[in-house]
Design a protein around this motif. Structure first.
Motif, PDB file in Angstrom:
ATOM      1  N   ILE A 284       0.833  -1.200   0.000  1.00  0.00           N
ATOM      2  CA  ILE A 284       0.000   0.000   0.000  1.00  0.00           C
ATOM      3  C   ILE A 284       0.871   1.254   0.000  1.00  0.00           C
ATOM      4  N   ARG A 285       2.002   1.215   0.722  1.00  0.00           N
ATOM      5  CA  ARG A 285       2.912   2.372   0.745  1.00  0.00           C
ATOM      6  C   ARG A 285       3.382   2.744  -0.652  1.00  0.00           C
ATOM      7  N   TYR A 286       3.583   1.729  -1.500  1.00  0.00           N
ATOM      8  CA  TYR A 286       4.172   1.995  -2.812  1.00  0.00           C
ATOM      9  C   TYR A 286       3.165   1.916  -3.955  1.00  0.00           C
ATOM     10  N   THR A 287       1.870   1.934  -3.626  1.00  0.00           N
ATOM     11  CA  THR A 287       0.842   2.032  -4.659  1.00  0.00           C
ATOM     12  C   THR A 287       0.038   3.314  -4.440  1.00  0.00           C
ATOM     13  N   VAL A 288      -0.845   3.316  -3.441  1.00  0.00           N
ATOM     14  CA  VAL A 288      -1.651   4.518  -3.184  1.00  0.00           C
ATOM     15  C   VAL A 288      -1.027   5.410  -2.122  1.00  0.00           C
ATOM     16  N   GLY A 289       0.075   4.965  -1.524  1.00  0.00           N
ATOM     17  CA  GLY A 289       0.712   5.731  -0.455  1.00  0.00           C
ATOM     18  C   GLY A 289       1.860   6.600  -0.934  1.00  0.00           C
ATOM     19  N   PHE A 290       2.703   7.002   0.018  1.00  0.00           N
ATOM     20  CA  PHE A 290       3.788   7.952  -0.266  1.00  0.00           C
ATOM     21  C   PHE A 290       5.157   7.362   0.043  1.00  0.00           C
TER      22      PHE A 290
ATOM     23  N   LEU B 142       8.579   5.903   1.296  1.00  0.00           N
ATOM     24  CA  LEU B 142       9.375   6.045   2.515  1.00  0.00           C
ATOM     25  C   LEU B 142       9.070   7.330   3.275  1.00  0.00           C
ATOM     26  N   ILE B 143       8.361   8.277   2.655  1.00  0.00           N
ATOM     27  CA  ILE B 143       7.878   9.447   3.401  1.00  0.00           C
ATOM     28  C   ILE B 143       7.032   8.970   4.575  1.00  0.00           C
ATOM     29  N   GLU B 144       6.219   7.958   4.336  1.00  0.00           N
ATOM     30  CA  GLU B 144       5.353   7.434   5.391  1.00  0.00           C
ATOM     31  C   GLU B 144       6.176   6.799   6.511  1.00  0.00           C
ATOM     32  N   VAL B 145       7.265   6.151   6.159  1.00  0.00           N
ATOM     33  CA  VAL B 145       8.139   5.550   7.174  1.00  0.00           C
ATOM     34  C   VAL B 145       8.738   6.639   8.056  1.00  0.00           C
ATOM     35  N   LEU B 146       9.201   7.724   7.445  1.00  0.00           N
ATOM     36  CA  LEU B 146       9.768   8.833   8.217  1.00  0.00           C
ATOM     37  C   LEU B 146       8.721   9.476   9.117  1.00  0.00           C
ATOM     38  N   LEU B 147       7.496   9.621   8.614  1.00  0.00           N
ATOM     39  CA  LEU B 147       6.451  10.261   9.401  1.00  0.00           C
ATOM     40  C   LEU B 147       6.020   9.413  10.591  1.00  0.00           C
ATOM     41  N   GLN B 148       6.301   8.120  10.553  1.00  0.00           N
ATOM     42  CA  GLN B 148       5.964   7.266  11.687  1.00  0.00           C
ATOM     43  C   GLN B 148       6.879   7.537  12.887  1.00  0.00           C
ATOM     44  N   ASP B 149       8.032   8.138  12.641  1.00  0.00           N
ATOM     45  CA  ASP B 149       8.978   8.450  13.707  1.00  0.00           C
ATOM     46  C   ASP B 149       8.565   9.753  14.379  1.00  0.00           C
ATOM     47  N   GLU B 150       8.125   9.654  15.628  1.00  0.00           N
ATOM     48  CA  GLU B 150       7.645  10.838  16.343  1.00  0.00           C
ATOM     49  C   GLU B 150       8.741  11.871  16.582  1.00  0.00           C
ATOM     50  N   LYS B 151      10.006  11.459  16.449  1.00  0.00           N
ATOM     51  CA  LYS B 151      11.101  12.395  16.657  1.00  0.00           C
ATOM     52  C   LYS B 151      11.420  13.218  15.400  1.00  0.00           C
ATOM     53  N   VAL B 152      10.834  12.846  14.278  1.00  0.00           N
ATOM     54  CA  VAL B 152      11.022  13.600  13.039  1.00  0.00           C
ATOM     55  C   VAL B 152      10.011  14.731  13.000  1.00  0.00           C
ATOM     56  N   GLN B 153      10.497  15.953  12.865  1.00  0.00           N
ATOM     57  CA  GLN B 153       9.619  17.127  12.889  1.00  0.00           C
ATOM     58  C   GLN B 153       9.365  17.694  11.496  1.00  0.00           C
ATOM     59  N   ASP B 154      10.386  17.698  10.655  1.00  0.00           N
ATOM     60  CA  ASP B 154      10.251  18.220   9.291  1.00  0.00           C
ATOM     61  C   ASP B 154      10.984  17.300   8.326  1.00  0.00           C
ATOM     62  N   ILE B 155      10.442  17.195   7.113  1.00  0.00           N
ATOM     63  CA  ILE B 155      11.090  16.454   6.033  1.00  0.00           C
ATOM     64  C   ILE B 155      11.139  17.375   4.827  1.00  0.00           C
ATOM     65  N   THR B 156      12.298  17.509   4.221  1.00  0.00           N
ATOM     66  CA  THR B 156      12.396  18.336   3.023  1.00  0.00           C
ATOM     67  C   THR B 156      12.999  17.533   1.875  1.00  0.00           C
TER      68      THR B 156
END
Length: 763
Positions: free
Chosen positions: A324-330, A332-346
């Protein structure tokens, strides 16, 4: 475009993508993992291909995973290929005519054919560093022998032999790979390929993915932290040499699967790719995702069965989530967003060439080991257009929207051409999947308990509050925590152009909350209602608290209109950019054209800003001022004492501290709140006592969470229950005693806290 292909192993094609010339090598049936650094055969074959594809900028070895070597690494091998080509054309060197014509030099002729020629024709392409080391050692030994000899013929032949060896060595030393390797050559053993790992690291991408990952750890970095996100995402933080930037190295489960599982996923992706989701499906992304999860799960189970592969329920779930991550999802962006310590992604321009960057809670700005591709970036843009219903094209090169996935929410800003001449660029601002609370901010030292008590009092006092700060100062998070302080009996209206406030989470907690989404300030041609019209609409929706996500443009006039006429009769709050109370005044009056007299409708400005360490490497979020806006000024509130700090941040103590005005009860705003409450009217002591009671309760929650090791006590679900209980107990005490007895209220509330913790322990 295929320029060359043979049916044997190592067949390849040349793919041209923009400025890139990609040498894509088919190694589907190769028995080993293709690697320039570890495999001499692969390096030799790559050299041969680069003799034919001289302008190649990347090499990709395709198996179940794609192993990509970027331009700088490809250039190292290209230099060796050119050197080999140059020497191959020098027949005089390869045949060594200079010595073979002299019968006296037969010994050196034999040495040439038995050793040196083999080094040049074979070892050079497969192991150039060992070839160089061998040549230097042969030259050194020959020089020593020549120095010992007194035979003129020996000296003559050895001298010629050494002259050509040194010529070859000089050619080798002109290549970058030999130049880079010199510091590591002491004790090098021919055939040892460990040294190549210092210069070659493939980015890895399974067939079903577009994103590339630098999977191997950097050889010259120091590991300073590691942790696991969820069940199986490994995160390691590295300190890199010669830079102040850290490396955030992530290893998600999709890079650790067996070949059988890769085949299943690749087949499933191809089948699911035949269905293109329509815009109507993206209107409800959660529902669409659930439908695809169900379909994907059945598909993977069916594919595994057809291959006689037994998968457990957990394995099917894992593969389905990846699919699902690699069809209708986003991805590895989704993997990074699962980390509560990640605040911003550019994701910056030159997509496909540079990694993603993040801002980490503990380590600040970090680069990652993830390299997105242009194909994936374009896919994200299409999905975000469908989700938001907003345009992203040359006429509208900016798209602001939100992304919601299981476990995380983010605000997304996309910049395209012509504003970004290089294509697409992304910024993801991660929001907690649960609302922030004042106790959480106490624990994180953004505020102290006294500030929390004061904010709670102001919210219950139905004041107008602006939360100000610079970018990434935590304005929206703090505003969300103030929402949690509202009593659930009130109706709440939120207005945002990009949904960031935790309205959905609060609705699940029983709040009567109505979010409204309005047109973004920079969006043109949208069917959405402008922000100022949205605010005026709220005036016809009855007695409600009004929360504005961010005051950016002409909606400021409508907001102050609502504040001045008191149409909402409840809390009015919002965020605004500004690093000080006067900065807020300047922006509202001078930039947004709100009349000076209207600005007086602001009661309190809470300023939150990043605090940096002296070395500039660390940053913390702190509330630096809680300031009331007085009403008796005409032109400039700064010069006419219109701003009065109630609390001010002290850098030495790292604390918000009380000002004399608050200690002495000189706050007009707090007196105004007291004037509407029978028990507090005319009694500063009673007001202060209630603020301290609220502070004590917030502090007790933080202490109890730490002592009982129950972090859930800090979350919104419990904090809302605590607030409800505080109000309920306060009402009962007032009925029983005729006043708000703080000691009794705290005692009864504390007993409730103890009972709640016991019930949670039992569960």
């Amino acid at each position: 475009m295929a320029l060359f292909e043979n049916k044997n192993q190592f067949s390849y094609e040349v793919i041209r993508e923009g400025d890139d010339v990609i040498l894509s090598v088919d190694l589907e049936d190769y028995p080993n993992i293709p690697s320039l650094e570890d495999d001499a055969v692969v390096m030799a074959k790559a050299c041969g291909m680069l003799l034919e594809v001289k302008d190649a900028t990347k090499i990709v070895f395709a198996q179940k995973r794609n192993y990509e070597y970027d331009y700088s690494q490809t250039a190292l091998i290209s230099e060796i290929a050119k050197l080999y080509s140059q020497l191959s054309k020098r027949k005089d060197i390869f045949s060594y005519n200079a010595l073979s014509s002299d019968t006296a030099c037969t010994r050196w002729t034999n040495l040439w054919y038995s050793t040196v020629q083999n080094i040049i024709s074979n070892l050079l392409r497969s192991d150039p560093i060992s070839a160089y080391v061998e040549l230097t050692r042969i030259a050194r030994d020959e020089r020593i022998e020549c120095e010992k000899s007194s035979d003129s013929i020996f000296i003559k032949c050895s001298g010629k032999y050494n002259e050509i060896l040194n010529y070859l060595i000089r050619l080798f030393e002109k290549t970058k790979i030999i130049s880079l390797s010199k510091p590591y050559l002491a004790g090098h053993k021919v055939g040892d390929r460990e040294i190549y790992r210092k210069f070659f690291t493939a980015s890895v991408r399974p067939d079903f993915m577009f994103t590339k990952l630098m999977a191997t750890y950097p050889h010259d970095a120091d590991e300073i932290d590691s942790y696991t996100v969820g069940k199986d995402v490994e995160v390691t933080i590295f300190e890199l040499p010669e830079t102040v930037q850290y490396l955030y190295h992530v290893m998600p489960p999709e890079f650790k699967l067996t070949e059988e599982k890769y085949e299943i996923l690749d087949t499933a992706r191809k089948i699911m790719a035949e269905h293109k989701p329509k815009q109507t499906e993206f209107v409800e992304p959660e529902r669409m995702r659930q439908v695809f999860l169900n379909v994907g799960s059945d598909l993977i189970e069916e594919l595994a069965g057809s291959r006689n592969i037994n998968l457990t329920a957990n394995e099917i779930e894992e593969l389905t989530n990846i699919l699902i991550r690699y069809t209708v999802g986003f991805g590895l962006i989704e993997v990074l967003l699962q980390d509560e310590k990640v605040q911003d992604i550019t994701v910056n321009n030159q997509i496909g060439e540079v990694p993603m960057f993040i801002v980490h809670q503990d380590y600040g700005d970090c680069k990652t080991n993830i390299v997105p591709t242009k194909t994936e970036a374009e896919s994200w843009a299409t999905k975000l257009r469908l989700i938001s219903g907003r345009p992203l094209d040359e006429a509208n090169p900016i798209l602001d929207t939100e992304l919601s996935i299981t476990g995380a929410n983010a605000r997304v800003a996309v910049v395209g051409q012509p504003l970004n001449p290089y294509g697409l660029a992304y910024a993801f601002r991660r929001h907690r999947d649960k609302p922030w609370t004042l106790p959480l901010f106490i624990e994180n030292k953004m505020i102290n308990s006294l500030a929390a008590g004061l904010m709670s009092f102001l919210i219950d006092g139905s004041r107008t509050i602006l939360v100000a700060g610079t970018r990434s100062a935590g304005k929206t998070s703090l505003l969300g925590s103030l929402l949690v302080e509202l009593m659930r009996k009130y109706r709440v209206l939120t207005i945002e152009d990009t949904i960031e406030l935790p309205s959905a989470a609060l609705r699940k907690l029983g709040y009567n909350i109505q979010p409204m989404k309005v047109a973004a300030a920079l969006t043109k041609g949208s069917v959405e209602v402008p922000a100022d019209e949205g605010i005026r609409t709220t005036l016809r929706m009855g007695d409600s608290a009004l929360i504005v996500g961010e005051i950016r443009s002409k909606e400021a006039l409508a907001l102050y209109e609502a504040m001045r006429i008191g149409a909402l009769a409840n809390v009015v709050a919002g965020t605004i950019h500004g690093d000080s109370p006067y900065g807020v005044f300047d922006r509202v009056v001078n930039d947004l054209q709100v009349p000076r007299t209207s600005f007086k409708a602001t009661d309190v400005i809470i300023v939150t800003n990043p605090i940096k360490s002296a070395d500039g490497l660390h940053r913390w979020r702190r509330v630096t001022q809680i300031t009331e806006v007085r009403k008796h000024w005409e032109n400039d509130p700064l010069l006419e004492n219109g701003f009065v700090d109630l609390m001010r941040y002290n850098t030495k103590t790292d604390q918000l501290e009380l000002t004399d005005e608050l200690i002495n009860g000189e706050s007009e705003i707090l007196k105004g709140i007291a004037g509407n409450v029978k028990e507090w009217a005319g009694s500063w002591d009673a007001v202060w006592d209630n603020i301290m009671l609220r502070a004590k309760i917030k502090e007790k929650i933080v202490e109890a969470a730490s002592k009982s090791k129950m972090p859930d006590l800090l979350e919104a679900e419990f904090v809302v229950r605590s607030n409800d209980e505080f109000h309920r107990i306060s009402g009962k005490v007032r009925e029983a005693t005729g006043n708000l007895d703080s000691k009794r209220i705290f005692f009864d509330w504390n007993e409730w806290l103890k009972r709640s913790i016991k019930r949670m322990e039992i569960k």
